[in-house]
Design a protein around this motif. Structure first.
Motif, PDB file in Angstrom:
ATOM      1  N   LEU A  14      -9.607  53.768  90.149  1.00  0.00           N
ATOM      2  CA  LEU A  14     -10.586  54.001  91.203  1.00  0.00           C
ATOM      3  C   LEU A  14     -10.610  52.920  92.282  1.00  0.00           C
ATOM      4  CD1 LEU A  14     -13.604  55.320  89.094  1.00  0.00           C
ATOM      5  CD2 LEU A  14     -12.076  56.630  90.557  1.00  0.00           C
ATOM      6  N   VAL A  15     -10.493  51.674  91.879  1.00  0.00           N
ATOM      7  CA  VAL A  15     -10.743  50.616  92.859  1.00  0.00           C
ATOM      8  C   VAL A  15      -9.624  50.450  93.892  1.00  0.00           C
ATOM      9  CG1 VAL A  15     -11.210  48.170  93.185  1.00  0.00           C
ATOM     10  CG2 VAL A  15     -12.370  49.424  91.375  1.00  0.00           C
ATOM     11  N   PRO A  16      -8.414  49.993  93.504  1.00  0.00           N
ATOM     12  CA  PRO A  16      -7.433  49.739  94.563  1.00  0.00           C
ATOM     13  C   PRO A  16      -6.926  51.007  95.238  1.00  0.00           C
ATOM     14  CG  PRO A  16      -6.462  49.370  92.409  1.00  0.00           C
ATOM     15  CD  PRO A  16      -7.916  49.629  92.174  1.00  0.00           C
ATOM     16  N   PHE A  17      -6.649  52.045  94.450  1.00  0.00           N
ATOM     17  CA  PHE A  17      -6.142  53.267  95.058  1.00  0.00           C
ATOM     18  C   PHE A  17      -7.201  53.948  95.914  1.00  0.00           C
ATOM     19  CE2 PHE A  17      -5.542  57.860  95.079  1.00  0.00           C
ATOM     20  CZ  PHE A  17      -4.282  57.945  95.660  1.00  0.00           C
ATOM     21  N   SER A  18      -8.421  54.046  95.394  1.00  0.00           N
ATOM     22  CA  SER A  18      -9.487  54.715  96.142  1.00  0.00           C
ATOM     23  C   SER A  18      -9.808  53.967  97.427  1.00  0.00           C
ATOM     24  CB  SER A  18     -10.749  54.846  95.291  1.00  0.00           C
ATOM     25  OG  SER A  18     -10.504  55.671  94.172  1.00  0.00           O
ATOM     26  N   LEU A  19      -9.786  52.645  97.374  1.00  0.00           N
ATOM     27  CA  LEU A  19     -10.036  51.861  98.582  1.00  0.00           C
ATOM     28  C   LEU A  19      -8.985  52.167  99.645  1.00  0.00           C
ATOM     29  CD1 LEU A  19     -11.537  49.690 100.155  1.00  0.00           C
ATOM     30  CD2 LEU A  19     -10.133  47.970  98.984  1.00  0.00           C
ATOM     31  N   LEU A  20      -7.717  52.192  99.231  1.00  0.00           N
ATOM     32  CA  LEU A  20      -6.655  52.491 100.176  1.00  0.00           C
ATOM     33  C   LEU A  20      -6.792  53.917 100.710  1.00  0.00           C
ATOM     34  CD1 LEU A  20      -4.068  51.575 101.581  1.00  0.00           C
ATOM     35  CD2 LEU A  20      -2.789  52.346  99.568  1.00  0.00           C
ATOM     36  N   ALA A  21      -7.124  54.868  99.826  1.00  0.00           N
ATOM     37  CA  ALA A  21      -7.293  56.256 100.263  1.00  0.00           C
ATOM     38  C   ALA A  21      -8.425  56.382 101.280  1.00  0.00           C
ATOM     39  CB  ALA A  21      -7.553  57.154  99.059  1.00  0.00           C
ATOM     40  N   LEU A  22      -9.512  55.651 101.052  1.00  0.00           N
ATOM     41  CA  LEU A  22     -10.627  55.693 101.998  1.00  0.00           C
ATOM     42  C   LEU A  22     -10.225  55.114 103.355  1.00  0.00           C
ATOM     43  CD1 LEU A  22     -13.606  54.672  99.678  1.00  0.00           C
ATOM     44  CD2 LEU A  22     -13.198  56.917 100.728  1.00  0.00           C
ATOM     45  N   LEU A  23      -9.428  54.055 103.336  1.00  0.00           N
ATOM     46  CA  LEU A  23      -8.962  53.472 104.597  1.00  0.00           C
ATOM     47  C   LEU A  23      -8.055  54.445 105.340  1.00  0.00           C
ATOM     48  CD1 LEU A  23      -8.206  49.795 103.492  1.00  0.00           C
ATOM     49  CD2 LEU A  23     -10.212  50.653 104.730  1.00  0.00           C
ATOM     50  N   ALA A  60       4.080  52.845 105.201  1.00  0.00           N
ATOM     51  CA  ALA A  60       4.077  51.846 104.132  1.00  0.00           C
ATOM     52  C   ALA A  60       2.885  52.035 103.200  1.00  0.00           C
ATOM     53  CB  ALA A  60       4.066  50.445 104.737  1.00  0.00           C
ATOM     54  N   SER A  61       1.724  52.391 103.735  1.00  0.00           N
ATOM     55  CA  SER A  61       0.539  52.584 102.902  1.00  0.00           C
ATOM     56  C   SER A  61       0.681  53.795 101.981  1.00  0.00           C
ATOM     57  CB  SER A  61      -0.714  52.711 103.762  1.00  0.00           C
ATOM     58  OG  SER A  61      -0.587  53.762 104.698  1.00  0.00           O
ATOM     59  N   ASP A  62       1.473  54.799 102.378  1.00  0.00           N
ATOM     60  CA  ASP A  62       1.756  55.929 101.482  1.00  0.00           C
ATOM     61  C   ASP A  62       2.479  55.446 100.232  1.00  0.00           C
ATOM     62  OD1 ASP A  62       0.776  57.602 103.492  1.00  0.00           O
ATOM     63  OD2 ASP A  62       2.768  57.961 104.321  1.00  0.00           O
ATOM     64  N   VAL A  63       3.442  54.573 100.452  1.00  0.00           N
ATOM     65  CA  VAL A  63       4.243  54.055  99.344  1.00  0.00           C
ATOM     66  C   VAL A  63       3.394  53.164  98.441  1.00  0.00           C
ATOM     67  CG1 VAL A  63       6.164  52.518  98.777  1.00  0.00           C
ATOM     68  CG2 VAL A  63       6.437  54.273 100.539  1.00  0.00           C
ATOM     69  N   VAL A  64       2.599  52.279  99.050  1.00  0.00           N
ATOM     70  CA  VAL A  64       1.715  51.426  98.246  1.00  0.00           C
ATOM     71  C   VAL A  64       0.747  52.290  97.430  1.00  0.00           C
ATOM     72  CG1 VAL A  64      -0.087  49.662  98.330  1.00  0.00           C
ATOM     73  CG2 VAL A  64       1.917  49.470  99.819  1.00  0.00           C
ATOM     74  N   TRP A 114       2.611  53.628  94.468  1.00  0.00           N
ATOM     75  CA  TRP A 114       2.785  52.581  93.458  1.00  0.00           C
ATOM     76  C   TRP A 114       1.494  52.345  92.667  1.00  0.00           C
ATOM     77  CZ3 TRP A 114       5.488  48.751  97.326  1.00  0.00           C
ATOM     78  CH2 TRP A 114       6.843  49.095  97.454  1.00  0.00           C
ATOM     79  N   LEU A 115       0.381  52.238  93.384  1.00  0.00           N
ATOM     80  CA  LEU A 115      -0.902  51.986  92.720  1.00  0.00           C
ATOM     81  C   LEU A 115      -1.276  53.124  91.784  1.00  0.00           C
ATOM     82  CD1 LEU A 115      -3.036  50.526  95.656  1.00  0.00           C
ATOM     83  CD2 LEU A 115      -2.247  49.296  93.627  1.00  0.00           C
ATOM     84  N   LEU A 116      -1.141  54.349  92.256  1.00  0.00           N
ATOM     85  CA  LEU A 116      -1.506  55.494  91.428  1.00  0.00           C
ATOM     86  C   LEU A 116      -0.593  55.594  90.210  1.00  0.00           C
ATOM     87  CD1 LEU A 116      -3.305  57.961  91.075  1.00  0.00           C
ATOM     88  CD2 LEU A 116      -1.672  59.273  92.453  1.00  0.00           C
ATOM     89  N   GLY A 117       0.691  55.396  90.400  1.00  0.00           N
ATOM     90  CA  GLY A 117       1.614  55.440  89.267  1.00  0.00           C
ATOM     91  C   GLY A 117       1.304  54.385  88.231  1.00  0.00           C
ATOM     92  N   ALA A 118       1.047  53.150  88.684  1.00  0.00           N
ATOM     93  CA  ALA A 118       0.704  52.075  87.754  1.00  0.00           C
ATOM     94  C   ALA A 118      -0.588  52.379  87.014  1.00  0.00           C
ATOM     95  CB  ALA A 118       0.583  50.752  88.512  1.00  0.00           C
ATOM     96  N   ALA A 119      -1.561  52.969  87.706  1.00  0.00           N
ATOM     97  CA  ALA A 119      -2.837  53.295  87.080  1.00  0.00           C
ATOM     98  C   ALA A 119      -2.666  54.375  86.015  1.00  0.00           C
ATOM     99  CB  ALA A 119      -3.842  53.746  88.144  1.00  0.00           C
ATOM    100  N   VAL A 120      -1.855  55.386  86.298  1.00  0.00           N
ATOM    101  CA  VAL A 120      -1.624  56.447  85.310  1.00  0.00           C
ATOM    102  C   VAL A 120      -0.933  55.889  84.076  1.00  0.00           C
ATOM    103  CG1 VAL A 120      -0.355  58.591  84.860  1.00  0.00           C
ATOM    104  CG2 VAL A 120      -1.600  58.310  87.000  1.00  0.00           C
ATOM    105  N   VAL A 121       0.087  55.063  84.272  1.00  0.00           N
ATOM    106  CA  VAL A 121       0.777  54.454  83.129  1.00  0.00           C
ATOM    107  C   VAL A 121      -0.191  53.597  82.325  1.00  0.00           C
ATOM    108  CG1 VAL A 121       2.574  52.832  82.440  1.00  0.00           C
ATOM    109  CG2 VAL A 121       3.044  54.519  84.214  1.00  0.00           C
ATOM    110  N   ALA A 122      -1.021  52.816  83.010  1.00  0.00           N
ATOM    111  CA  ALA A 122      -1.999  51.972  82.316  1.00  0.00           C
ATOM    112  C   ALA A 122      -2.991  52.809  81.522  1.00  0.00           C
ATOM    113  CB  ALA A 122      -2.736  51.094  83.327  1.00  0.00           C
ATOM    114  N   ALA A 123      -3.446  53.920  82.103  1.00  0.00           N
ATOM    115  CA  ALA A 123      -4.431  54.762  81.430  1.00  0.00           C
ATOM    116  C   ALA A 123      -3.848  55.424  80.192  1.00  0.00           C
ATOM    117  CB  ALA A 123      -4.964  55.816  82.398  1.00  0.00           C
TER     118      ALA A 123
END
Length: 262
Positions: free
Chosen positions: A42-51, A211-215, A218-227
């Motif tokens: 929620l935090v890093p990915f959602s923040l970027l999505a909101l921006l 570039a923000s699409d790629v970031v 990366w964030l979403l993929g890392a979050a899914v793997v972590a979850a």
């Protein structure tokens, strides 16, 4: 005469702070891991999505400056474009999913059914989240006067970056037990990092993603793997398997020696 009233019984119970990380209290452990995984999502990915949704000017300027610089380089270096196109096609989402399917089959042949299920779940969940979020965000791809490549659909998050991160995470957590402690471990980490980073950068270099699409991918993929790794680690605690540190041991180190263990 001793007292054994409610206060005494309550004092004998582990506190919530202890239960939430205690493998003997699997519900508390699962809730803690779930909250941690949700935080990562929620935090890093959602923040970027909101921006991105809010068209935040500094982010837009940064995206455009990176896109313009890499597009100018691509126009001047056709060979670079060919390399980026080949890399982007070889490590596109579909080939990575086929590779994951082959890995699942290999794990099933080794009777590592739960590890195979984790691999499939990680790739499927992440793979479904990407297109859904593209529709929700609805960001258009970069518009360039002289494009060197084209891609259909919306832009955020990058599906290539997302699926490369998922595949790299699966690669690491499944094969770390086989890598030992020497050069092979370093090679495995280098391969995973290159797969993730170069695949994402190739999409920006070709001008089909910001570039923000790629970031975001990366964030979403890392979050899914972590979850999903957190859920698997919780299951290990529930069935009494020894604790592991996924980034060091993988998530099922016993499979390397005893395929029937998981």
């Amino acid at each position: 005469m001793s007292s054994s009233g409610p206060d005494t019984l309550a004092s004998d119970r582990p506190s919530w702070q202890r239960r939430r990380l205690d493998p003997d209290h699997s519900l508390g452990l699962r809730l803690t891991l779930a909250v941690a995984a949700a935080f990562l999502v929620l935090v890093p990915f959602s923040l970027l999505a909101l921006l991105v949704l809010g068209a935040w000017a500094p982010l837009h300027r940064l995206d455009m400056s990176v896109t313009d610089a890499l597009h100018g380089y691509a126009l001047d270096h056709p060979a670079w474009v060919v390399v980026m196109r080949v890399w982007s096609e070889v490590f596109a989402p579909m080939p990575l999913r086929v590779a994951a399917l082959l890995l699942v089959i290999w794990l099933l042949r080794r009777k590592a059914r739960r590890l195979a299920a984790w691999t499939a779940t990680t790739m499927v969940v992440g793979g479904l989240m990407g297109p859904l979020l593209k529709l929700l965000v609805g960001r258009d791809r970069p518009e360039l006067l002289d494009p060197v490549a084209r891609a259909a659909g919306y832009s955020f998050p990058s599906g290539h970056a997302l699926n490369a991160t998922l595949a790299a995470g699966v690669l690491l957590l499944v094969f770390l037990p086989y890598a030992g402690r020497g050069v092979r471990r370093v090679v495995l980490w280098v391969v995973a990092v290159l797969l993730t980073v170069v695949t994402g950068l190739s999409r920006v270099a070709l001008g089909v993603h910001f570039a923000s699409d790629v970031v975001g991918g990366w964030l979403l993929g890392a979050a899914v793997v972590a979850a999903t790794a957190a859920a698997f680690t919780s299951w290990r605690a529930h069935v009494g398997l020894r604790p592991v540190r996924p980034a060091r041991d993988g998530i099922a180190p016993e499979v390397e020696r005893h395929p029937d263990a998981t």
